[in-house]
Design a protein around this motif. Structure first.
Motif, short mmCIF file in Angstrom:
data_model
loop_
_atom_site.label_atom_id
_atom_site.label_comp_id
_atom_site.label_asym_id
_atom_site.label_seq_id
_atom_site.Cartn_x
_atom_site.Cartn_y
_atom_site.Cartn_z
N ALA A 177 -64.88 86.54 -111.91
CA ALA A 177 -64.44 87.91 -112.18
C ALA A 177 -63.67 88.51 -111.01
CB ALA A 177 -65.66 88.79 -112.50
N THR A 178 -63.87 87.98 -109.81
CA THR A 178 -63.28 88.61 -108.63
C THR A 178 -62.15 87.81 -107.99
OG1 THR A 178 -64.95 87.60 -107.17
CG2 THR A 178 -65.46 89.78 -108.09
N SER A 179 -62.00 86.54 -108.36
CA SER A 179 -61.01 85.68 -107.72
C SER A 179 -59.84 85.38 -108.65
CB SER A 179 -61.64 84.35 -107.28
OG SER A 179 -62.70 84.57 -106.39
N ARG A 180 -58.69 85.06 -108.07
CA ARG A 180 -57.53 84.67 -108.87
C ARG A 180 -57.77 83.34 -109.57
NH1 ARG A 180 -52.39 84.18 -105.35
NH2 ARG A 180 -51.79 83.04 -107.23
N ARG A 181 -58.45 82.44 -108.86
CA ARG A 181 -58.72 81.13 -109.45
C ARG A 181 -59.92 80.51 -108.76
NH1 ARG A 181 -52.99 79.40 -107.15
NH2 ARG A 181 -53.48 79.55 -104.95
N ILE A 182 -60.54 79.59 -109.48
CA ILE A 182 -61.66 78.83 -108.95
C ILE A 182 -61.33 77.35 -109.13
CG2 ILE A 182 -62.98 78.95 -111.10
CD1 ILE A 182 -65.48 79.31 -109.18
N VAL A 183 -61.55 76.60 -108.07
CA VAL A 183 -61.02 75.24 -107.97
C VAL A 183 -62.15 74.27 -107.70
CG1 VAL A 183 -59.35 73.79 -106.75
CG2 VAL A 183 -58.92 76.25 -106.99
N ALA A 184 -62.19 73.15 -108.44
CA ALA A 184 -63.27 72.19 -108.25
C ALA A 184 -62.75 70.76 -108.35
CB ALA A 184 -64.37 72.42 -109.28
N PRO A 185 -62.48 70.13 -107.23
CA PRO A 185 -62.13 68.71 -107.28
C PRO A 185 -63.38 67.86 -107.48
CG PRO A 185 -62.20 69.47 -105.01
CD PRO A 185 -62.44 70.67 -105.88
N CYS A 186 -63.18 66.68 -108.02
CA CYS A 186 -64.23 65.65 -108.10
C CYS A 186 -65.48 66.20 -108.79
CB CYS A 186 -64.52 65.14 -106.69
SG CYS A 186 -65.38 63.55 -106.63
N THR A 187 -66.66 65.93 -108.22
CA THR A 187 -67.91 66.33 -108.86
C THR A 187 -68.17 67.84 -108.77
OG1 THR A 187 -69.12 65.80 -106.82
CG2 THR A 187 -68.99 64.08 -108.52
N GLY A 188 -67.32 68.56 -108.09
CA GLY A 188 -67.43 70.02 -108.10
C GLY A 188 -67.34 70.58 -109.50
N ALA A 189 -66.73 69.82 -110.43
CA ALA A 189 -66.64 70.28 -111.82
C ALA A 189 -68.01 70.50 -112.44
CB ALA A 189 -65.85 69.27 -112.65
N PHE A 190 -69.01 69.74 -111.99
CA PHE A 190 -70.36 69.90 -112.53
C PHE A 190 -70.94 71.27 -112.17
CE2 PHE A 190 -69.79 65.41 -112.95
CZ PHE A 190 -70.61 65.01 -114.00
N VAL A 191 -70.59 71.77 -110.99
CA VAL A 191 -71.04 73.11 -110.59
C VAL A 191 -70.45 74.15 -111.53
CG1 VAL A 191 -71.02 74.84 -108.76
CG2 VAL A 191 -71.31 72.42 -108.18
N LEU A 192 -69.16 74.02 -111.81
CA LEU A 192 -68.52 74.97 -112.73
C LEU A 192 -69.12 74.86 -114.13
CD1 LEU A 192 -64.72 74.81 -111.80
CD2 LEU A 192 -66.61 76.03 -110.69
N ALA A 193 -69.40 73.63 -114.56
CA ALA A 193 -69.99 73.44 -115.89
C ALA A 193 -71.38 74.06 -115.97
CB ALA A 193 -70.04 71.96 -116.22
N GLU A 194 -72.18 73.88 -114.93
CA GLU A 194 -73.52 74.48 -114.92
C GLU A 194 -73.44 76.00 -114.97
OE1 GLU A 194 -76.75 73.04 -112.45
OE2 GLU A 194 -75.48 71.35 -111.86
N ALA A 195 -72.40 76.55 -114.36
CA ALA A 195 -72.23 78.01 -114.36
C ALA A 195 -71.66 78.52 -115.68
CB ALA A 195 -71.33 78.43 -113.21
N GLY A 196 -71.25 77.61 -116.56
CA GLY A 196 -70.73 77.99 -117.87
C GLY A 196 -69.26 78.33 -117.89
N VAL A 197 -68.56 78.21 -116.75
CA VAL A 197 -67.17 78.64 -116.72
C VAL A 197 -66.22 77.60 -117.32
CG1 VAL A 197 -67.60 80.12 -114.73
CG2 VAL A 197 -66.72 77.80 -114.37
N LEU A 198 -66.71 76.39 -117.58
CA LEU A 198 -65.86 75.38 -118.21
C LEU A 198 -66.03 75.33 -119.73
CD1 LEU A 198 -66.05 72.26 -115.83
CD2 LEU A 198 -64.31 74.05 -115.94
N ASP A 199 -66.93 76.13 -120.26
CA ASP A 199 -67.13 76.13 -121.72
C ASP A 199 -65.83 76.48 -122.43
OD1 ASP A 199 -69.74 75.59 -121.19
OD2 ASP A 199 -70.55 77.50 -121.90
N GLY A 200 -65.41 75.62 -123.36
CA GLY A 200 -64.18 75.85 -124.11
C GLY A 200 -62.92 75.56 -123.34
#
Length: 200
Positions: free
Chosen positions: A92-115
């Motif tokens: 909600a506060t950043s222009r973008r959120i970036v996750a290389p490699c296994t960092g994608a799992f953190v985003l997925a757990e947070a629900g931001v990758l849904d859809g």
């Protein structure tokens, strides 16, 4: 100035620092401190890398950044509740959120990758797909851009992702100059970011 928060956690993989170097070199190319890099962690203080040494960080607490870069580990570790909250707030506060490699799992757990479309290290794509069926996981991609969310394949693909960010922020010529100084290709075969929503 573009504030970039680089999130690390115990056992982070040091290849992520190669991505940080791209932003450091970009500052040298444009001859001004365009990127302000801050190493952050949940509690601040020294954080031990998988290679055995530690780096100093500040607590992410209520900090906000223009871009948030989630570090990666040699494997997949469960994100803490504090990190998940920070990621959700950063959406909600950043222009973008970036996750290389296994960092994608953190985003997925947070629900931001849904859809959304996303990628990760080839060795973990099946796991990401199975654990998070709402995420459209694409293999064999160097990086994917889906609106404000940027993900990349593993290890050195984080450099490709950083170069794409630099190109968006400072232009193609600056990104080419940074790539030359890093002695890497600006666009490797397969480096086709997927634009599913507004490119930010």
């Amino acid at each position: 100035m573009h504030r970039l928060g680089f999130v690390i956690f115990p056992g982070f993989q040091v290849m992520g620092f190669a991505s940080m170097t791209a932003f450091e070199v970009a500052n040298l190319v444009v001859e001004e401190p365009f990127y302000k890099l801050t190493l952050v962690s949940e509690n601040g203080g020294p954080v031990r890398a998988s290679a055995g040494f530690s780096v100093d960080t500040v607590a992410f607490a209520r900090r906000s950044f223009d871009s948030v870069f989630i570090g990666a580990g040699t494997g997949v570790t469960k994100a803490t509740p504090g990190l998940i909250k920070f990621v959700q707030r950063s959406m909600a506060t950043s222009r973008r959120i970036v996750a290389p490699c296994t960092g994608a799992f953190v985003l997925a757990e947070a629900g931001v990758l849904d859809g959304r479309r996303a990628t990760t290290h080839w060795n973990f794509t099946r796991d990401l797909r199975n654990r998070f069926p709402k995420v459209s996981v694409e293999e064999d991609r160097i990086y994917i851009i889906d609106g404000p969310v940027w993900t990349s394949a593993g290890m050195t693909a984080g450099i490709d992702l950083a170069l794409a960010m630099i190109e968006k922020d400072l232009g193609a010529e600056t990104a080419r100059s940074v790539a030359r100084k890093l002695v890497v290709h600006q666009r490797r075969a397969g480096a086709l970011g997927i634009l599913a929503r507004r490119h930010v």
